[in-house]
Design a protein around this motif. Structure first.
Motif, PDB file in Angstrom:
ATOM      1  N   HIS A   9       1.815   4.991   4.341  1.00 23.94           N
ATOM      2  CA  HIS A   9       1.859   6.049   3.469  1.00 23.94           C
ATOM      3  C   HIS A   9       0.332   6.980   3.466  1.00 23.94           C
ATOM      4  O   HIS A   9      -0.358   6.887   4.739  1.00 23.94           O
ATOM      5  N   GLU A  68       0.540   2.635  -3.919  1.00 22.23           N
ATOM      6  CA  GLU A  68       0.816   1.883  -2.839  1.00 22.23           C
ATOM      7  C   GLU A  68      -0.116   2.359  -1.810  1.00 22.23           C
ATOM      8  O   GLU A  68      -0.833   1.394  -1.015  1.00 22.23           O
ATOM      9  N   HIS A  88       1.995  -2.625   3.839  1.00 21.45           N
ATOM     10  CA  HIS A  88       2.755  -2.006   2.632  1.00 21.45           C
ATOM     11  C   HIS A  88       2.786  -2.738   1.465  1.00 21.45           C
ATOM     12  O   HIS A  88       2.477  -4.062   1.528  1.00 21.45           O
ATOM     13  N   PHE A  89       3.044  -2.141   0.135  1.00 21.01           N
ATOM     14  CA  PHE A  89       3.387  -2.965  -1.019  1.00 21.01           C
ATOM     15  C   PHE A  89       4.665  -2.331  -1.412  1.00 21.01           C
ATOM     16  O   PHE A  89       5.050  -1.568  -1.212  1.00 21.01           O
TER      17      PHE A  89
HETATM   18 ZN   LIG Z   1       5.177   1.445   1.662  1.00 27.72          ZN
END
Ligand SMILES: [Zn+2]
Length: 264
Positions: free
Chosen positions: A98, A112, A165-166
């Motif tokens: 992101h 995130e 990622h989270f």
């Molecule tokens: Zn993500």
């Protein structure tokens, strides 16, 4: 005239002394006023411990003026040189998920995209200190579309791709870490990273799984996507938001890279 002769004689003397010191007796140093062992060690590029041991000095703080020290030969690696590693050939592409207008999941004020970047920067620093060439898809809060991420990665050979990622879900009780992969080598990398995450973080193990995320699928080199914890779970969110957790995640990913590098 007198001074000229003296000068010549003393020059020869110095030359002979230096010659004998260098070849037969080794280098010596006469301790001057206000000198200590540390300064002398620094001057000759040897460690203070080695200099002390070489001269049988037990108390490093008691040096007598006029005392003659033997200087051990051969350069000793400085602490900085000791940690310098040989350059690795495996390139690691770090993809902080992101960014910019795409914040990823947002829960309890935690974004995130910010967490992904924090972990990614830690992984970058750690890998570089170990001699790995690193390519960062992003190093700040900017938007990069998925196609572009794969395009950047596909410029390189002998590389691996790690997307960070989270996780989040409307089921707020869900927590743990999981790693996705494509390809056989991706599977090995995912398995290795996942096991380090679970051991280091003491988190719920959601396993490593095959999944054709487009960012993985369109990337030519072995590629994994790490979901480092659920920010939709309040307990896990506060952990994920802490620098100690982020450091442990980064450490686990780096250990996974090293495990992969040893295997292939
Ligand atoms: Zn993500």
């Amino acid at each position: 005239m007198f001074s000229g002769v003296f000068f010549k004689k003393s020059l020869i003397g110095v030359f002979v002394a230096a010659f004998t010191c260098g070849l037969a007796m080794g280098l010596t140093h006469k301790v001057k006023k206000a000198e200590n062992l540390y300064r002398i060690a620094l001057k000759y590029g040897v460690s203070i411990d080695r200099l002390a041991a070489f001269n049988g000095i037990k108390d490093k703080n008691s040096l007598g003026v006029g005392q003659v020290l033997k200087i051990p030969s051969g350069k000793v690696a400085s602490p900085a040189a000791k940690v310098r590693r040989t350059p690795k050939s495996l390139r690691v592409i770090i993809d902080a998920g992101h960014g910019g207008k795409d914040r990823g999941a947002v829960w309890g004020g935690v974004r995130e995209s910010d967490l992904n970047l924090k972990v990614a920067l830690r992984v970058e620093a750690s890998l570089k200190s170990r001699g790995y060439p690193v390519t960062m898809i992003r190093r700040s809060d900017v938007f990069v579309d998925l196609r572009r991420r794969s395009q950047i990665s596909n410029r390189y050979r002998n590389c691996i791709f790690i997307s960070i990622h989270f996780n989040a879900t409307s089921h707020t009780g869900v927590r743990g870490v999981e790693t996705f992969y494509v390809g056989k080598r991706g599977r090995f990398l995912a398995k290795t990273i996942q096991s380090h995450l679970v051991n280091n973080l003491k988190v719920r193990d959601r396993g490593y799984k095959f999944k054709r995320f487009s960012v993985l699928n369109d990337t030519l080199c072995p590629a994994v996507l790490v979901e480092c914890g659920f920010i939709s779970n309040s307990y896990e969110r506060s952990r994920c938001n802490s620098s100690s957790y982020q450091a442990a995640v980064a450490r686990s990913i780096v250990s996974g890279v090293e495990g992969y590098d040893r295997a292939y």
